[in-house]
Design a protein around this motif. Sequence first.
Motif, mmCIF file in Angstrom:
data_model
loop_
_atom_site.group_PDB
_atom_site.id
_atom_site.type_symbol
_atom_site.label_atom_id
_atom_site.label_comp_id
_atom_site.label_asym_id
_atom_site.label_seq_id
_atom_site.Cartn_x
_atom_site.Cartn_y
_atom_site.Cartn_z
ATOM 1 N N SER A 57 0.835 -1.204 0.000
ATOM 2 C CA SER A 57 0.000 0.000 0.000
ATOM 3 C C SER A 57 0.861 1.240 0.000
ATOM 4 O O SER A 57 0.621 2.182 -0.761
ATOM 5 C CB SER A 57 -0.883 0.040 1.238
ATOM 6 O OG SER A 57 -1.606 -1.126 1.349
ATOM 7 N N ALA A 58 1.897 1.229 0.855
ATOM 8 C CA ALA A 58 2.735 2.420 0.979
ATOM 9 C C ALA A 58 3.421 2.719 -0.338
ATOM 10 O O ALA A 58 3.509 3.881 -0.757
ATOM 11 C CB ALA A 58 3.768 2.210 2.078
ATOM 12 N N CYS A 59 3.874 1.676 -1.021
ATOM 13 C CA CYS A 59 4.585 1.882 -2.286
ATOM 14 C C CYS A 59 3.687 2.584 -3.287
ATOM 15 O O CYS A 59 4.097 3.541 -3.935
ATOM 16 C CB CYS A 59 5.062 0.547 -2.839
ATOM 17 S SG CYS A 59 5.929 0.705 -4.408
ATOM 18 N N LYS A 60 2.451 2.113 -3.381
ATOM 19 C CA LYS A 60 1.551 2.746 -4.356
ATOM 20 C C LYS A 60 1.161 4.143 -3.926
ATOM 21 O O LYS A 60 1.059 5.055 -4.743
ATOM 22 C CB LYS A 60 0.296 1.900 -4.542
ATOM 23 C CG LYS A 60 0.591 0.729 -5.427
ATOM 24 C CD LYS A 60 -0.517 0.368 -6.355
ATOM 25 C CE LYS A 60 -0.005 -0.743 -7.252
ATOM 26 N NZ LYS A 60 -0.993 -1.667 -7.682
ATOM 27 N N ARG A 61 0.938 4.304 -2.634
ATOM 28 C CA ARG A 61 0.525 5.616 -2.161
ATOM 29 C C ARG A 61 1.615 6.642 -2.459
ATOM 30 O O ARG A 61 1.341 7.739 -2.932
ATOM 31 C CB ARG A 61 0.267 5.546 -0.651
ATOM 32 C CG ARG A 61 -0.519 6.718 -0.102
ATOM 33 C CD ARG A 61 -0.775 6.575 1.381
ATOM 34 N NE ARG A 61 0.462 6.535 2.141
ATOM 35 C CZ ARG A 61 0.843 5.533 2.919
ATOM 36 N NH1 ARG A 61 0.073 4.463 3.033
ATOM 37 N NH2 ARG A 61 1.975 5.565 3.581
ATOM 38 N N VAL A 62 2.855 6.242 -2.218
ATOM 39 C CA VAL A 62 3.964 7.183 -2.358
ATOM 40 C C VAL A 62 4.365 7.370 -3.819
ATOM 41 O O VAL A 62 4.637 8.477 -4.265
ATOM 42 C CB VAL A 62 5.166 6.676 -1.529
ATOM 43 C CG1 VAL A 62 6.422 7.429 -1.881
ATOM 44 C CG2 VAL A 62 4.858 6.799 -0.064
ATOM 45 N N ASN A 63 4.378 6.268 -4.562
ATOM 46 C CA ASN A 63 4.953 6.331 -5.906
ATOM 47 C C ASN A 63 3.931 6.391 -7.027
ATOM 48 O O ASN A 63 4.301 6.432 -8.188
ATOM 49 C CB ASN A 63 5.839 5.102 -6.146
ATOM 50 C CG ASN A 63 7.045 5.098 -5.234
ATOM 51 O OD1 ASN A 63 7.718 6.106 -5.094
ATOM 52 N ND2 ASN A 63 7.297 3.975 -4.603
ATOM 53 N N SER A 64 2.650 6.385 -6.689
ATOM 54 C CA SER A 64 1.668 6.209 -7.758
ATOM 55 C C SER A 64 1.766 7.288 -8.819
ATOM 56 O O SER A 64 1.830 6.997 -10.007
ATOM 57 C CB SER A 64 0.264 6.181 -7.171
ATOM 58 O OG SER A 64 0.023 7.378 -6.478
ATOM 59 N N ASP A 65 1.823 8.533 -8.412
ATOM 60 C CA ASP A 65 1.884 9.590 -9.409
ATOM 61 C C ASP A 65 3.207 9.547 -10.159
ATOM 62 O O ASP A 65 3.246 9.639 -11.369
ATOM 63 C CB ASP A 65 1.729 10.958 -8.739
ATOM 64 C CG ASP A 65 0.330 11.131 -8.199
ATOM 65 O OD1 ASP A 65 -0.554 10.424 -8.696
ATOM 66 O OD2 ASP A 65 0.150 11.944 -7.285
ATOM 67 N N TYR A 66 4.261 9.366 -9.394
ATOM 68 C CA TYR A 66 5.563 9.439 -10.025
ATOM 69 C C TYR A 66 5.769 8.298 -11.017
ATOM 70 O O TYR A 66 6.220 8.498 -12.133
ATOM 71 C CB TYR A 66 6.667 9.415 -8.971
ATOM 72 C CG TYR A 66 8.007 9.556 -9.613
ATOM 73 C CD1 TYR A 66 8.434 10.803 -10.025
ATOM 74 C CD2 TYR A 66 8.800 8.449 -9.873
ATOM 75 C CE1 TYR A 66 9.633 10.945 -10.669
ATOM 76 C CE2 TYR A 66 10.001 8.599 -10.516
ATOM 77 C CZ TYR A 66 10.419 9.848 -10.905
ATOM 78 O OH TYR A 66 11.592 9.992 -11.562
ATOM 79 N N GLY A 67 5.403 7.105 -10.612
ATOM 80 C CA GLY A 67 5.662 5.959 -11.472
ATOM 81 C C GLY A 67 4.468 5.605 -12.336
ATOM 82 O O GLY A 67 4.419 4.558 -12.918
ATOM 83 N N SER A 68 3.486 6.501 -12.379
ATOM 84 C CA SER A 68 2.216 6.281 -13.064
ATOM 85 C C SER A 68 1.668 4.889 -12.757
ATOM 86 O O SER A 68 1.296 4.136 -13.624
ATOM 87 C CB SER A 68 2.319 6.546 -14.562
ATOM 88 O OG SER A 68 2.885 5.478 -15.241
ATOM 89 N N LEU A 69 1.684 4.571 -11.481
ATOM 90 C CA LEU A 69 1.142 3.283 -11.055
ATOM 91 C C LEU A 69 -0.369 3.401 -10.899
ATOM 92 O O LEU A 69 -0.888 4.447 -10.537
ATOM 93 C CB LEU A 69 1.733 2.878 -9.709
ATOM 94 C CG LEU A 69 3.249 2.809 -9.625
ATOM 95 C CD1 LEU A 69 3.671 2.374 -8.235
ATOM 96 C CD2 LEU A 69 3.802 1.854 -10.647
#
Lengths: 314, 370, 429
Positions: A57-69
């Motif tokens: 969850s944390a990975c997506k929350r933190v990186n979602s915009d940056y990595g277009s996840l």
Amino acid sequence: MRKPSRRDFLKIMGATGAALLAGRAGAEASEEHHVNNETIGMLYDATKCVGCKACMSACKRVNSDYGSLSYEQAKFDSDGLWDAPEDLSGSTRTLIKLFKESDKQWSYVKYSCMHCQKPSCVSVCPVSAMTRDKMTGTVDYNKDACIGCRYCQVACAFNIPKFQWEKAIPQIVKCDLCKNTNLLKKGITACAEVCPVGAIMFGKRKDLLEEANKRLSENPGKYLNHIYGEKEVGGTNHLYLSAMQFNKLGLPVLANEAPAEFSEKIQHTIYKGFIAPVALYGTLCFVALKNMKGHGTDDKHSEKEEKGESDHGA
Amino acid sequence: MSKPDLFPGVNRRDFMKTCVTVSAMLGLPFGMVSKVAAAAQKADNRPAVIWLHFQECTGCSESLLRSSHPTVANLILDMVSLDYHETLMAGSGHQAEKSLHDSMQANKGKYILVVEGGIPTKDNGIYCKVGGKTALESLRKAADGAAAIISIGTCASYGGIQSVGPNPTGAVGVGDIIKDKPVINLPGCPPSPYNFLSTVLYYVTFKKLPELDKMGRPMFAYGRKIHEHCERRAHFDAGRFAKAFGDEGHSLGYCLYKLGCKGPATHANCSVLGFNDIGVWPVGVGHPCIGCTEPDLLFKTAIADKVQIHEPTPFDSYAPVDLKDKGKGPDPLTTGVIGLAAGAAIGAGIMMAKKLPDGPEKEDDHEKTE
Amino acid sequence: MGHDEYQKHDAKILTPTFIVLLTLTLIGFALIAVRFIKGIGAVTNMSDGYPWGIWITYDVATGTAIACGGYAMAILIYIRNHMHYHPMIRSAILTSMFGYGLAGFSVMVDVGRPWNSYNFFIPSKWQANSAMFEVALCVMAYTTVLLLEFLPAVLTTLEKTEWKTLQLLLDMLYSRMGMKRPERIGERLDKVKEVAAWLKPRLDKVLIFVIVLGITLPTMHQSSLGSLLLIASTKLHPLWHTGFLPLLFLINCMFIGYSIAILESVISCYAFKRPFETKELSGMARIIPWLTVIWLAVVIGDLAWRGQLGAALSFDFYSRFFLLEFCLVAGGSLLLFSGRKRESIRWLFASAVLIVLGGALYRFNVYLIGFNPGKGWHYFPSLAELMITVGIVAFEILGYQVLVKILPVLPKLHTRQQIDAGHAAEGKA
């Protein structure tokens, strides 16, 4: 006019072959490649993990915009309630899986980029979209350089880089140790930050190895006596400890030599200083020009003959 | 116990308990409890509070009064100097108006204005009048000398039920009218009394306003979604839902999402704090959250409508290490087409080979004669 | 060796074959449009395990080998000094040009972010360790070289053309618009002719250096096509993963090149009702077995050295494909050792087919069949994916068919042959 026929031809062929053979021989000689233990990485202890998926969850929350996840929907989940990735993918950089052999024999395992010391993906990327930071050892991806050839996917022994197959403007997705997000803001990766049981340790490779060895020596019998990633493919910055066989957890059994060492040696031998191709070109030019000269008289003769014909040839 | 008479009916133990609760709610470290208690005890410190009612049902005041755990009503009423509150004050008529006027004059620039209810703006606000003045006039005048404004309840925060289309009175929230004063919204229908208490105590203790979110709501109370701390969350993660009121899932206490629970989109601390000091709250007793703290949800979406979840979390199961089947394999149509094409190619190749001359024949002779 | 060893093939352009090929091309290009709108996953079966599917395997890895006719012919003619094959080179170069051009095109379809391709020309982005970088630059350079090599055919036509079709078209357009055709168009067309006439002799002078470059570049990138898979040491089956991959790919492309030159000649003579070039073909066919013998020797020697001979004969999935590839190449070569069979167009055709199939299967084995990214992964091309490849190949054949009819590409026929051929073509039409 001497006819530089098969003999000459085979000579050239032989030269090329010899160059390739030399490459082969060079590759066989094992050359110690430097492992930098000052680089940063993570140590995942499968025996400590409780499978809470806070890291996911944390990975997506933190990186979602940056990595277009984006979030992945399960087949049964028409409401889009859960993020249900089955594997690393074009929208998932890290993932907890469960290996269950029996009710007593089971283990969680976390997947993410191994951040190799000698990464294959960096070695094969034709446009330097995959890079390895010399200081931190982080293997990073730059979508503005990437042409989307997916050679990195072919090359990676761990099948880590993932491609966004369903997008018209796709990119490669892989863990970059939160380089531009959590690491930048808080000095620690998001997954390691949120792990409630300390199963993910973030730090310098030397500290991680020290800690791993300490855990191994302090808990005899608890772990498999092996730190996965210490030696594999020339060493990785993401290390694993586990009580289960690593290949059962989906981590392949790999040799200690980095595949990139092997391929680069051959490639370098052939193209060292670009001498071989230039020499080849020179030799071929020489041979071809000699051949042309031999035909010079013929040419003039035939040209004269053809001039007459040219009108009706068109 | 320096001034026990300040809080009649509140013993030291209950008083400290309340202060601990409030400190914890505000996210303050335990060491701050004494500071909060000190601030609450200081008689001189009592800020003047003027409480105005407009288009409302007095539910917010009722909610405050019903909070019995250590007589919060008493505490709050005595702790602050509540100079004007239409439903609570003893006086009425000109006497009340004078009290309001005096207080505004005496505490100019220092008092806290609490507004309960929406403010009608259509036709110069004639749809709500108190003491001959429209709500609009009263609010503007009271806001002028206020240090800060607390809009208690959804009506004061966003306009509430009377602002729902066609909105005949043109009702709006305080924030839509007053732009030059800090406005703290405490939405909810009703809001939790402890959120009000905490906000006031924060102000009293630190002499500043608490951190607010984009909607002007205090972060300590409205920073997270109901869904995040819901007691039914485990059922959500595992995929267990009540599908209809009274069905088996409902009676077993399963997640109410599919009945239209707005918890995943509603920012409030109901799931942590509960109501009535015994921890009850709508979701706890089997009714889906209606999203009363969200201007876009309450009265704007049907109770049975499902909200979209914008930040899904992983499902409560694990993908196996060996997924067995990855990538896409052949489908019958493709293999069929390939088979046909390959067959045709082999056939054509053989036919062509048959037609080609075997051995040096007459075409070859042409070449030789050249 | 002037430009008059070649001639146009005088026949109608709009044939039934043309229509069929055009249809396939259009289907392919429509699917390519879908791929660009909805993403690669929408039309292909490629996955994260098999990131390279049929497009890279066939269009690039195998297609360029099949397009090595021009390379093989150039070695034969200019390096091995067999100038009597010279009349055959232009058609070989044309097919190479199409092969490479369309390989480049399908790469643009295959890569996910083609708009970033300009990075290949930015030195700071160069990554010399990457075999892909080398392949990409060489293929781009070689396609340019092939264009230059083919340019004389275009220039000759430009020089001599009367612009009849264009004139007619312009007349029609202008009369439709009710205007008089301006004079300067004619002048400009004359200018083009002049430039062509000026350029041609100058190009002829430096052409040999371009041609030699056209021999050097494929030597480099065909071996690098093998190097591409060197890195996949954990994924490519040990039957194929060896340090000799570059050498094997190089020899492989040569014998495929000669075989495909034979096939092209046989098929185009057959299709265009021209006499077969048996003498040249059988001469060329003599080279092939030597190349295949070297290749097979390297393969076996390498397997023996790495102790993989047992795996080769284990008759499992991989072993079967290996043996099939091996037998196709070996079988085709055996046929060509016989002098009589080399004189027979039928046997030449058959053996060339076997060798091309075997050689192509080798490349399929390396890129796809022997490639195993791990447990559970599988891949088989989707219909749409295949149709895109078919569309591109159809476009290639279509282009060849049209260009040989409007440009002097095919070897010039003797007058009597030409008449025969003309009759035959008329008879067919």
